[in-house]
Design an enzyme around this catalytic site. Structure first.
Site, mmCIF file in Angstrom:
data_model
loop_
_atom_site.group_PDB
_atom_site.id
_atom_site.type_symbol
_atom_site.label_atom_id
_atom_site.label_comp_id
_atom_site.label_asym_id
_atom_site.label_seq_id
_atom_site.Cartn_x
_atom_site.Cartn_y
_atom_site.Cartn_z
ATOM 1 N N GLY A 21 -24.631 84.414 93.323
ATOM 2 C CA GLY A 21 -24.167 84.940 94.602
ATOM 3 C C GLY A 21 -24.259 86.446 94.683
ATOM 4 O O GLY A 21 -23.393 87.108 95.263
ATOM 5 N N GLY A 25 -21.153 90.591 99.181
ATOM 6 C CA GLY A 25 -19.773 90.680 98.734
ATOM 7 C C GLY A 25 -19.588 91.182 97.322
ATOM 8 O O GLY A 25 -20.202 92.158 96.891
ATOM 9 N N SER A 150 -8.942 83.672 90.676
ATOM 10 C CA SER A 150 -8.360 84.086 91.949
ATOM 11 C C SER A 150 -6.846 84.034 91.824
ATOM 12 O O SER A 150 -6.292 83.247 91.037
ATOM 13 C CB SER A 150 -8.807 83.147 93.070
ATOM 14 O OG SER A 150 -8.060 83.360 94.251
ATOM 15 N N TYR A 175 -9.333 74.620 97.457
ATOM 16 C CA TYR A 175 -9.755 75.939 96.959
ATOM 17 C C TYR A 175 -8.916 76.348 95.749
ATOM 18 O O TYR A 175 -9.458 76.770 94.724
ATOM 19 C CB TYR A 175 -9.630 76.985 98.062
ATOM 20 C CG TYR A 175 -9.976 78.387 97.595
ATOM 21 C CD1 TYR A 175 -11.285 78.727 97.277
ATOM 22 C CD2 TYR A 175 -8.985 79.356 97.452
ATOM 23 C CE1 TYR A 175 -11.613 80.003 96.828
ATOM 24 C CE2 TYR A 175 -9.294 80.630 97.010
ATOM 25 C CZ TYR A 175 -10.612 80.960 96.700
ATOM 26 O OH TYR A 175 -10.929 82.223 96.252
#
Length: 304
Positions: A21, A25, A150, A175
């Site tokens: 990715g 970002g 996270s 998530y």
């Protein structure tokens, strides 16, 4: 470690990093940091067009940077396997594997293999990618694997009876479970690497509360409120990448470290530090069960 410390890190010329990715970002900002240290970057991205656009942006900053693009679609385990073949055909070392890419709170979607998309993209594909790349990581002295956790892992639970959300889908709970799985994977990988006396280091990092494209599935009203009111209290993507850079390059890093923003509640800032995951995330029995389940789901047995 703060931004000044990062800028003063020595050159890493000759080293190679994969960033999943990397076109947007946190991944893009991580790549921006690494090319400044002469690291060859392999952008592991789904879209050739978007990856090349990001590559061109990076080359404007560092014209002589070594930046490669190898496609990967984390919605497909076969694509993960194809990526590894393509990478190992071109490279004979891997110093840093940064498992960055992710999804947050989409509507119910499924990967090619039928996994709930957050479980599949955030966790299972990276689980397989790391395992397939472990031989080249082992061949590279002092290599590191960085899992992206996270703050949401604190709200997560591993529900083996509904791991794939076949019933009662809740996007935020899914998530949280996926990011908890990433954190648990980083710790369990560290335990197994140490047991096998490997020189590979497994580390986890989290970006705090960051303004990135992860929020694209949030309702428009929520996004508007965040942009108008919450911006001063959130990390930019560049700030959010600092814990990942610390985890990958920090000279104080040891296997099993968990790195996050060095601020109250670990929300934001231009510095990072070693932080604590939940006791649940460090449960060795639970991590072993998740590992064995993951091996069955992706049809791959780790060599450690």
């Amino acid at each position: 470690m703060n931004i000044t410390d990062i800028n003063q890190l020595p050159t890493q010329k000759g080293k190679v990093a994969i960033i999943t990715g990397a076109n947007i970002g946190l991944g893009l900002e991580t790549a921006r940091f690494l090319i400044q240290k002469d690291i060859t970057i392999v952008m592991a991205c789904r879209s050739q067009q978007k990856a090349m656009h990001a590559r061109n942006l990076l080359l404007k900053d560092v014209p002589d940077a070594r930046i490669d693009v190898i496609l990967i679609d984390l919605n497909s385990l076969q694509s993960v396997r194809d990526f590894v073949i393509n990478f190992t055909d071109k490279y004979d070392r891997l110093d840093y594997l940064i498992n960055n890419a992710g999804l947050m709170i989409p509507p119910l979607q499924r990967t090619e293999e039928g996994f709930e998309s957050q479980l599949g993209v955030n966790y299972l594909s990276h689980f397989l990618l790391t395992g397939l790349l472990l031989p080249i990581l082992e061949k590279t002295e002092n290599s590191r694997v960085v899992a992206l956790g996270s703050l949401a892992h604190r709200k997560g639970k591993i529900d083996f009876k509904n791991l794939n959300w076949e019933k009662d889908y809740h996007n935020f709970k899914a998530y949280c479970q996926s990011k908890l799985a990433c954190v648990m994977f980083g710790f369990e990988l560290d335990r197994r690497l140490k047991k096998s006396k490997s020189s590979v280091t497994s580390v986890i990092a989290h970006p705090g509360a960051s303004l990135t494209n992860l929020g694209r599935y949030a309702p428009a009203l929520i996004n508007n409120i965040v942009m108008k009111i919450g911006t001063p209290f959130l990390n930019s993507a560049a700030m959010g990448a600092i814990p990942t850079i610390h985890a990958a390059l920090g000279e104080d890093i040891e296997g099993g470290d968990y790195i996050g923003p060095a601020s109250l509640l670990e929300l934001r800032g231009y510095a990072s530090k070693k932080v604590k995951a939940t006791k649940y995330a460090q449960d060795e029995h639970l991590a072993k069960s998740l590992w064995e389940t993951s091996e069955r789901l992706v049809h791959f047995n780790y060599p450690i």
